[in-house]
Design an enzyme around this catalytic site. Structure first.
Site, short mmCIF file in Angstrom:
data_model
loop_
_atom_site.label_atom_id
_atom_site.label_comp_id
_atom_site.label_asym_id
_atom_site.label_seq_id
_atom_site.Cartn_x
_atom_site.Cartn_y
_atom_site.Cartn_z
N CYS A 141 0.81 -1.23 0.00
CA CYS A 141 0.00 0.00 0.00
C CYS A 141 0.84 1.27 0.00
CB CYS A 141 -0.93 0.01 1.21
SG CYS A 141 -0.01 0.00 2.76
N CYS A 174 -1.44 -5.03 7.35
CA CYS A 174 -1.18 -3.77 8.07
C CYS A 174 -0.52 -4.05 9.43
CB CYS A 174 -2.48 -3.00 8.28
SG CYS A 174 -3.45 -2.82 6.77
FE1 FES Z 1 -1.30 0.33 4.34
FE2 FES Z 1 -2.90 -0.68 6.17
S1 FES Z 1 -3.41 -0.19 4.11
S2 FES Z 1 -0.79 -0.30 6.31
#
Ligand code: FES
Length: 139
Positions: free
Chosen positions: A46, A120
């Site tokens: 992400c 995450c």
């Molecule tokens: Fe990036 Fe949770 S979406 S750490």
């Protein structure tokens, strides 16, 4: 724009508690010498980033303080907050024991999390490993 009903969250109360009131979160840049080591990691999935600082008792290698800051999501915030509590409560964990904490254990302490948010919780795990590596390089 459609109003979001936060009562419909798929997150546990523990996740919400740590997201809304994160523990050991630090906004400012630490002063020189304030901590013994620091770690940083990015999440390739992400693009989010986690920074972490630790203070360690030299003789016992117990974690006296752990602070963190992230440019990450709610789950990253909650995961790192609860991880910071896990390793500093009851006088602090030894580095070796804290290194054994898995993302699964972090998620369990939070009462679970949606499977697609599991990555995450890995941010806290990896940033801590990087901070310990930095600590070991210094001593
Ligand atoms: Fe990036 Fe949770 S979406 S750490």
């Amino acid at each position: 724009m459609k109003k979001v009903d936060t009562n419909q969250w798929y997150y546990s109360d523990k996740v919400k508690e740590h997201f809304f009131k994160p523990k050991n979160f630090i906004v400012r840049e630490p002063k020189k010498g304030e901590f013994d080591a620091e770690g940083q990691v990015g999440n390739l999935m992400c693009g989010d980033i986690m920074k972490m600082w630790i203070k360690v008792a030299p003789k016992t290698e117990k974690i006296k303080a752990l602070k963190w800051r992230t440019w990450g999501c709610a789950t990253a915030i909650a995961s790192t907050s609860v991880f910071s509590v896990m390793v500093t409560e009851k006088g602090g964990m030894k580095l070796e024991d804290a290194l054994k904490i898995t993302p699964n254990e972090i998620a369990a302490r939070l009462g679970g999390m949606p499977p697609r948010k599991f990555h995450c919780s890995v941010l806290a795990h990896l940033a801590f490993r990087d901070a310990v590596k930095n600590y070991r390089e210094k001593i």
